[in-house]
Design a protein around this motif. Structure first.
Motif, PDB file in Angstrom:
ATOM      1  N   LEU A  86       0.698  -1.440  -0.188  1.00 32.96           N
ATOM      2  CA  LEU A  86      -0.083  -0.020   0.116  1.00 32.96           C
ATOM      3  C   LEU A  86       0.826   1.162  -0.178  1.00 32.96           C
ATOM      4  CD1 LEU A  86      -2.903  -1.361   2.227  1.00 32.96           C
ATOM      5  CD2 LEU A  86      -3.023  -0.495  -0.215  1.00 32.96           C
ATOM      6  N   GLU A  87       2.128   1.233  -0.672  1.00 31.64           N
ATOM      7  CA  GLU A  87       2.704   2.352  -0.680  1.00 31.64           C
ATOM      8  C   GLU A  87       2.202   3.003  -1.831  1.00 31.64           C
ATOM      9  OE1 GLU A  87       7.255   1.727   0.911  1.00 31.64           O
ATOM     10  OE2 GLU A  87       6.659   0.173  -0.869  1.00 31.64           O
ATOM     11  N   THR A  88       1.280   2.469  -2.604  1.00 29.48           N
ATOM     12  CA  THR A  88       0.644   2.863  -3.849  1.00 29.48           C
ATOM     13  C   THR A  88      -0.917   2.587  -3.610  1.00 29.48           C
ATOM     14  OG1 THR A  88       0.367   3.038  -6.158  1.00 29.48           O
ATOM     15  CG2 THR A  88       0.769   0.789  -5.362  1.00 29.48           C
ATOM     16  N   ALA A  89      -1.622   3.499  -3.989  1.00 34.63           N
ATOM     17  CA  ALA A  89      -3.284   3.272  -3.528  1.00 34.63           C
ATOM     18  C   ALA A  89      -3.496   2.207  -4.412  1.00 34.63           C
ATOM     19  CB  ALA A  89      -3.811   4.477  -4.170  1.00 34.63           C
ATOM     20  N   LEU A  90      -4.300   0.994  -3.706  1.00 33.01           N
ATOM     21  CA  LEU A  90      -4.886  -0.095  -4.368  1.00 33.01           C
ATOM     22  C   LEU A  90      -6.440  -0.390  -3.780  1.00 33.01           C
ATOM     23  CD1 LEU A  90      -1.836  -2.440  -4.180  1.00 33.01           C
ATOM     24  CD2 LEU A  90      -2.636  -1.273  -6.276  1.00 33.01           C
TER      25      LEU A  90
ATOM     26  N   VAL B 224     -12.939   1.917  -3.949  1.00 25.58           N
ATOM     27  CA  VAL B 224     -12.446   2.659  -2.815  1.00 25.58           C
ATOM     28  C   VAL B 224     -10.851   2.296  -2.625  1.00 25.58           C
ATOM     29  CG1 VAL B 224     -12.399   2.604  -0.289  1.00 25.58           C
ATOM     30  CG2 VAL B 224     -14.669   2.626  -1.420  1.00 25.58           C
ATOM     31  N   ARG B 225     -10.206   3.142  -2.726  1.00 28.73           N
ATOM     32  CA  ARG B 225      -8.732   2.855  -2.767  1.00 28.73           C
ATOM     33  C   ARG B 225      -7.906   2.844  -1.129  1.00 28.73           C
ATOM     34  NH1 ARG B 225      -7.249   1.414  -7.434  1.00 28.73           N
ATOM     35  NH2 ARG B 225      -8.725   2.033  -9.383  1.00 28.73           N
ATOM     36  N   TYR B 226      -7.230   2.175  -1.126  1.00 24.36           N
ATOM     37  CA  TYR B 226      -6.296   2.112   0.509  1.00 24.36           C
ATOM     38  C   TYR B 226      -5.097   2.762   0.253  1.00 24.36           C
ATOM     39  CZ  TYR B 226     -10.758   0.024   2.155  1.00 24.36           C
ATOM     40  OH  TYR B 226     -11.745  -0.340   2.504  1.00 24.36           O
TER      41      TYR B 226
END
Length: 328
Positions: free
Chosen positions: A268-272, A310-312
């Motif tokens: 989750l260092e990038t939005a997923l 919805v992105r985390y």
């Protein structure tokens, strides 16, 4: 240096999509130059074993003959992709290339290096040999790309969603300058600081942009003015692509919060999205959702809604934990 000239219709026609054909064709570069593409070594090791199988090597040979390191790709191998396109549709696009276009595209690549023996044969008989090219792309996708396509697709889809939000929020000029350090917006055009020296007038056709895991230095443009305008740019967070789904043995963070939640924080260092994370980790969507709820409640991930998704993403607190666990 390359320039792409935009009309208002072209600005409105900028679109982002994932191209399985691009990944299949461009992966040959990584196979030929593993040092340059060291981030993909886990895939390269498996792909080399696959290519040594005689039944694969024989059928893929036409593709190997067209994707030569140091020479541009003929445009017909990387057709413009629409959103949610599947590989079968792109194979049909390649198969439908008129013989005259195959010849034109091949000739456009020869100023750097001469054609390979198969390239010369295709130049002489484009109608007769194009089916062998289509079969080679299909086989290489099935054998080398499809097994890893869910994790590739998750990363590429996440990038498309991120860039689409940038385009909507920032406008075209700022969007292109954020897309890659080599790009800048100047008046009515994008100037690309590259060695390709292309000059495109988009002529109201818009521009398809495809993130790719197998391009690491430049944005790559289609070569010819008459080809549909396409650019392939390096995907964000490619370094996470081949990370193991589980945290490594003895990981100190995993001992505190568990291996599943640790694996999510590493990604989750990038939005997923939940779906992206399920694809990348191999966990069920329900399991991922439970972990995300716990991490969100602890202030370690944030969430934002983009349309139906919805992105985390990690919070600053999570970033500190991840760096500490990795020894940084």
């Amino acid at each position: 240096m390359s320039e792409l000239r935009f009309s208002l219709a072209d600005v409105a026609g900028v679109r982002l999509a994932v191209s399985p054909a691009n990944e299949t064709v461009m992966s040959m570069w990584a196979l030929a130059n593993p040092i340059r593409y060291a981030v993909h070594l886990p895939w390269i090791d498996r792909a080399r074993v696959t290519l040594r199988r005689p039944e694969v090597a024989d059928r893929v040979r036409p593709l190997v003959g067209l994707v030569v390191p140091g020479r541009w790709l003929p445009d017909f191998l990387t057709p413009a992709a629409r959103p949610n396109v599947e590989m079968a549709e792109q194979l049909d696009q390649i198969a439908a290339t008129p013989p005259a276009v195959v010849v034109q595209d091949l000739l456009s690549t020869t100023w750097q290096k001469p054609l390979s023996p198969f390239g010369r044969a295709l130049l002489a008989d484009p109608g007769g040999l194009l089916p062998q090219v289509v079969d080679a792309v299909r086989v290489w996708y099935d054998e080398a790309i499809a097994p890893d396509w869910p994790r590739m697709r998750a990363l590429l889809d996440a990038d498309v969603a991120y860039r689409a939000a940038q385009l909507a929020e920032s406008g075209a000029g700022r969007f292109f300058e954020q897309l890659h350090p080599s790009l800048r917006w100047h008046g009515d055009r994008v100037i690309s600081d590259d060695t390709f020296e292309r000059d495109f007038d988009l002529r109201g056709r818009g521009l398809a942009l495809n993130p790719t895991v197998f391009t690491e230095q430049h944005v790559l443009w289609n070569l010819l003015e008459d080809s549909l305008p396409v650019g392939a740019y390096p995907v964000r967070a490619v370094g996470t692509l081949w990370e193991a789904a589980a945290s490594p043995p003895g990981d100190p963070l995993a001992r505190v919060i568990g291996p599943g939640r640790t694996a999510l924080l590493y990604l989750l260092e990038t939005a997923l999205t939940t779906t992206d994370l399920a694809r990348l980790t191999g966990m069920s969507a329900g399991n991922v959702s439970q972990h995300l709820a716990a991490l969100h409640g602890a202030g370690l991930v944030s969430r934002s809604r983009e349309g139906r998704h919805v992105r985390y993403r990690n919070t600053d607190a999570a970033a500190v934990l991840v760096r500490a666990s990795r020894g940084g």
